[in-house]
Scaffold this motif. Sequence first.
Motif, PDB file in Angstrom:
ATOM      1  N   CYS A   9       0.826  -1.213   0.000  1.00  0.00           N
ATOM      2  CA  CYS A   9       0.000   0.000   0.000  1.00  0.00           C
ATOM      3  C   CYS A   9       0.854   1.255   0.000  1.00  0.00           C
ATOM      4  N   LEU A  10       0.596   2.122  -0.968  1.00  0.00           N
ATOM      5  CA  LEU A  10       1.211   3.449  -1.018  1.00  0.00           C
ATOM      6  C   LEU A  10       0.127   4.443  -1.428  1.00  0.00           C
ATOM      7  N   ASN A  11      -0.386   5.170  -0.438  1.00  0.00           N
ATOM      8  CA  ASN A  11      -1.418   6.189  -0.667  1.00  0.00           C
ATOM      9  C   ASN A  11      -2.671   5.617  -1.342  1.00  0.00           C
ATOM     10  N   ALA A  15      -9.181   3.780  -1.745  1.00  0.00           N
ATOM     11  CA  ALA A  15      -9.551   2.422  -2.155  1.00  0.00           C
ATOM     12  C   ALA A  15      -9.724   1.455  -0.996  1.00  0.00           C
ATOM     13  N   LEU A  16      -9.018   1.671   0.099  1.00  0.00           N
ATOM     14  CA  LEU A  16      -8.994   0.698   1.181  1.00  0.00           C
ATOM     15  C   LEU A  16     -10.362   0.346   1.760  1.00  0.00           C
ATOM     16  N   LYS A  42      -3.741   4.427   9.024  1.00  0.00           N
ATOM     17  CA  LYS A  42      -4.764   4.686  10.044  1.00  0.00           C
ATOM     18  C   LYS A  42      -6.116   4.150   9.591  1.00  0.00           C
ATOM     19  N   ILE A  43      -6.435   4.347   8.331  1.00  0.00           N
ATOM     20  CA  ILE A  43      -7.701   3.847   7.790  1.00  0.00           C
ATOM     21  C   ILE A  43      -7.735   2.323   7.864  1.00  0.00           C
ATOM     22  N   ALA A  44      -6.630   1.689   7.495  1.00  0.00           N
ATOM     23  CA  ALA A  44      -6.571   0.228   7.508  1.00  0.00           C
ATOM     24  C   ALA A  44      -6.744  -0.325   8.918  1.00  0.00           C
ATOM     25  N   VAL A  45      -6.103   0.303   9.897  1.00  0.00           N
ATOM     26  CA  VAL A  45      -6.253  -0.127  11.284  1.00  0.00           C
ATOM     27  C   VAL A  45      -7.707   0.014  11.722  1.00  0.00           C
ATOM     28  N   THR A  50      -4.544  -5.889   9.823  1.00  0.00           N
ATOM     29  CA  THR A  50      -3.210  -5.840  10.414  1.00  0.00           C
ATOM     30  C   THR A  50      -2.370  -4.913   9.544  1.00  0.00           C
ATOM     31  N   VAL A  51      -1.652  -3.998  10.155  1.00  0.00           N
ATOM     32  CA  VAL A  51      -0.837  -3.051   9.396  1.00  0.00           C
ATOM     33  C   VAL A  51       0.635  -3.237   9.731  1.00  0.00           C
ATOM     34  N   VAL A  52       1.430  -3.378   8.692  1.00  0.00           N
ATOM     35  CA  VAL A  52       2.879  -3.473   8.811  1.00  0.00           C
ATOM     36  C   VAL A  52       3.474  -2.262   8.115  1.00  0.00           C
TER      37      VAL A  52
END
Length: 221
Positions: A9-11, A15-16, A42-45, A50-52
């Motif tokens: 993921c880059l920006n 879409a997320l 932050k959106i993914a969390v 899970t965010v790496v």
Amino acid sequence: MGIDVVLPCLNEAAALPWVLGRMPDGFRPIVVDNGSTDGSAKIAVGLGATVVCEPHRGFGAACHAGLVAAVSDVVCFMDADASLDPQQLPRVSGPVVAGEADLVLGRRVLRPGASWPVHARLGNAMLARRLRRRTSASLHDLGPMRACGRVALLRLELVDRRFGYPLEMVLRAGAAGWRIRETEVDYLPREGRSKVTGTVRGTLRAIGDMRRVMARRDGAA
């Protein structure tokens, strides 16, 4: 145990929500943030992923960080830009789970509104043709939605950390005698502009990375 899904993921803030909202039951998203400045992590969390965080820029760097973070027996990869439908992940992972294939790639089928410029399609077709000769696998697309065994992939010891990572995966898998297949998946209108195929320069950069991977494999043969 479920299946981990690595999403470089880059920006991809726009879409997320759609991508993560369509993740099938039993598929766990691992969003690998590769230096986003739009709040993607932050959106993914907030959406339960899970965010790496991978500080080293590069598509391969993000993919590999997600692979290392994964724990499932079978792992999937796909773009996070909404150009691919997570609901179709079982099409790709199913043959691996069933023991019928070792690596499955999603062959993209262009749908209305999707953008796949001619220069990108030509480059992809050229690489697929070379892969058919080198691996004897009936491949027509170096598709970004794919599935394979996690431990087996780690054992291939991929070294590319740029756009050559997907190609190196197929080349090393073929050299290791993996059963490689492809299955059709929809290619949809993405959110935002592609970092790779959106420009001729981006496509040429990706092809350059992939040519370097092939040159390394030729030197090792």
